[in-house]
Design an enzyme around this catalytic site. Structure first.
Site, PDB file in Angstrom:
ATOM      1  N   ARG A 235       0.851  -1.185   0.000  1.00 24.48           N
ATOM      2  CA  ARG A 235       0.000   0.000   0.000  1.00 24.48           C
ATOM      3  C   ARG A 235       0.890   1.238   0.000  1.00 24.48           C
ATOM      4  NH1 ARG A 235      -3.548  -2.538  -1.747  1.00 24.48           N
ATOM      5  NH2 ARG A 235      -5.626  -2.898  -0.926  1.00 24.48           N
ATOM      6  N   ASP A 259       4.924  -0.417  -6.585  1.00 28.08           N
ATOM      7  CA  ASP A 259       3.715  -0.759  -7.352  1.00 28.08           C
ATOM      8  C   ASP A 259       2.512   0.003  -6.826  1.00 28.08           C
ATOM      9  OD1 ASP A 259       2.322  -2.408  -9.344  1.00 28.08           O
ATOM     10  OD2 ASP A 259       1.361  -3.361  -7.620  1.00 28.08           O
ATOM     11  N   GLU A 264      -2.440   7.385  -5.232  1.00 32.12           N
ATOM     12  CA  GLU A 264      -2.666   6.726  -6.530  1.00 32.12           C
ATOM     13  C   GLU A 264      -4.117   6.739  -7.011  1.00 32.12           C
ATOM     14  OE1 GLU A 264      -1.397   2.660  -5.209  1.00 32.12           O
ATOM     15  OE2 GLU A 264      -3.275   2.048  -6.141  1.00 32.12           O
ATOM     16  N   HIS A 296       0.112  -0.323  -9.782  1.00 29.57           N
ATOM     17  CA  HIS A 296      -0.694  -1.265  -8.977  1.00 29.57           C
ATOM     18  C   HIS A 296      -1.111  -2.474  -9.825  1.00 29.57           C
ATOM     19  CE1 HIS A 296      -3.100  -1.202  -4.997  1.00 29.57           C
ATOM     20  NE2 HIS A 296      -2.915  -2.454  -5.374  1.00 29.57           N
TER      21      HIS A 296
HETATM   22  C1  COI Z   1      -6.193  -5.624  -3.388  1.00 21.89           C
HETATM   23  O1  COI Z   1      -6.625  -6.739  -3.681  1.00 21.89           O
HETATM   24  O2  COI Z   1      -6.559  -5.029  -2.348  1.00 21.89           O
HETATM   25  C2  COI Z   1      -5.228  -4.971  -4.281  1.00 21.89           C
HETATM   26  O3  COI Z   1      -4.417  -4.216  -3.846  1.00 21.89           O
HETATM   27  C3  COI Z   1      -5.358  -5.200  -5.747  1.00 21.89           C
HETATM   28  C4  COI Z   1      -6.396  -4.289  -6.331  1.00 21.89           C
HETATM   29  C5  COI Z   1      -5.774  -3.190  -7.126  1.00 21.89           C
HETATM   30  C6  COI Z   1      -7.338  -5.059  -7.199  1.00 21.89           C
END
Ligand code: COI
Length: 331
Positions: A235, A259, A264, A296
């Site tokens: 995160r 990432d 973001e 991400h």
């Molecule tokens: C999550 O699953 O919480 C992620 O960080 C991925 C999301 C961007 C689909």
């Protein structure tokens, strides 16, 4: 039974169609729109709602669903940090996430990007693209020569440990909840300070809860080895971006895999070609040869997307049937 899904992307449609074919008795409706107080009305008459978005699930949005008689929310992702859990509890919501759609997707991405930073791939690719085929100065480092500190030994952290052990790296780990397998291997150190002092590379795999926000900041970075590399595929708000940039400037950090980004939402998964980012720090980070930014996408594999769709729909149906799956969020 009717399940309504929000924010369905084109790349999710094959998985969605597969699930529908396997469950002909369930009526499925969906929209590309995200869940808002307005779009909540579209779920009227449905029994359950499946969602994915990075924008907050506010009290008002949850109330709008409750007004339609819906008291369940099945997320297609893992993170629940954008839900107003207090409001959800007060409104009697059952919530599920997809806790393990593919830990490998994320762990592999972290390992690949770390190896690319160590082998200076961004600089080398740029040189080769200009037809400069000389070796120097892009001499690399080997993964097996690194001590990698893994903060958080949940599913993703543990897969990353396995992958990096395959490369021969030395692992040290820290978690407030000890995993028996990692403990048996003797990988845990007693404190984050110890992990910072021993690690050439530090990779974070913890949730964005208030204790962890900005845990990677100037104080913690000062405790790291000179030239340490940070890996953050978890995160964005685990890092204080200004402090990380200052450490890259000074050379205290020699590389960064990123990432996720603090700001973001509304930036990643958008096309900015020819336009200016609202946050100049991101452009600065992307331009650096020793920083690998991805928007991400660590999670973004065919296997992960299939699991996200199938498991979230399964959880929504289970809620309607008064049963639960392993994905029910205890909150
Ligand atoms: C999550 O699953 O919480 C992620 O960080 C991925 C999301 C961007 C689909």
């Amino acid at each position: 039974m009717k399940i309504f899904a929000y924010g369905i992307r084109d790349d999710e449609k094959p998985a969605l169609q597969g699930w529908e074919t396997a469950h002909p008795e369930i009526e499925v409706a969906y929209t590309q729109e995200l869940l808002t107080t307005e779009s909540a009305k579209e779920a009227a008459g449905s029994d359950g709602v499946v969602v994915y978005q990075q924008l907050p699930y506010t009290r008002e949005i949850l109330q709008a669903l409750a007004d339609e008689g819906i008291h369940q929310l099945s997320l297609r992702n893992v993170g629940i940090d954008n839900i107003d859990l207090k409001a959800a509890k007060e409104l009697g919501f059952k919530i599920s996430n997809v806790a393990a759609y593919s830990p490998n997707a994320i762990a592999e991405h972290a390992a690949i990007q770390l190896a690319r930073v160590l082998r200076r791939s961004k600089e080398l690719d740029a040189k080769v693209a200009k037809h400069d085929l000389r070796w120097a100065p892009t001499i690399g480092r080997e993964v097996r020569m690194q001590t990698v500190g893994i903060i958080g030994t949940g599913r993703i952290g543990r897969v990353l440990i396995q992958i990096l052990q395959g490369f021969g790296a030395k692992i040290v780990a820290y978690d407030i909840f000890k995993n028996p397998d990692i403990d048996k291997q003797g990988l845990y150190v007693d404190s984050l300070d110890e992990l910072y002092a021993q690690s050439d590379v530090i990779s974070v795999h913890v949730p964005s809860v208030k204790e962890n926000i900005h845990m990677l900041n100037k104080e913690s970075i000062a405790k790291m080895k000179d030239g340490a590399i940070l890996v953050n595929v978890a995160r964005g708000d685990l890092m204080d971006t200004d402090d990380v940039i200052a450490a890259l400037d000074s050379g205290k950090l020699s590389g960064l895999v990123m990432d996720v980004y603090e700001n973001e939402v509304g930036i990643f998964n958008e096309d900015w070609e020819g336009k200016k980012f609202p946050d100049a720090r991101l452009a600065d980070l992307i331009a650096r040869p020793n920083v690998l930014v991805t928007p991400h996408t660590a999670f973004y594999t065919t296997k992960a997307v299939l699991e996200m769709v199938h498991q979230s729909f399964d959880a929504a149906v289970a809620f309607v049937n008064g049963t639960e799956t392993r994905n029910t969020v205890k909150y």
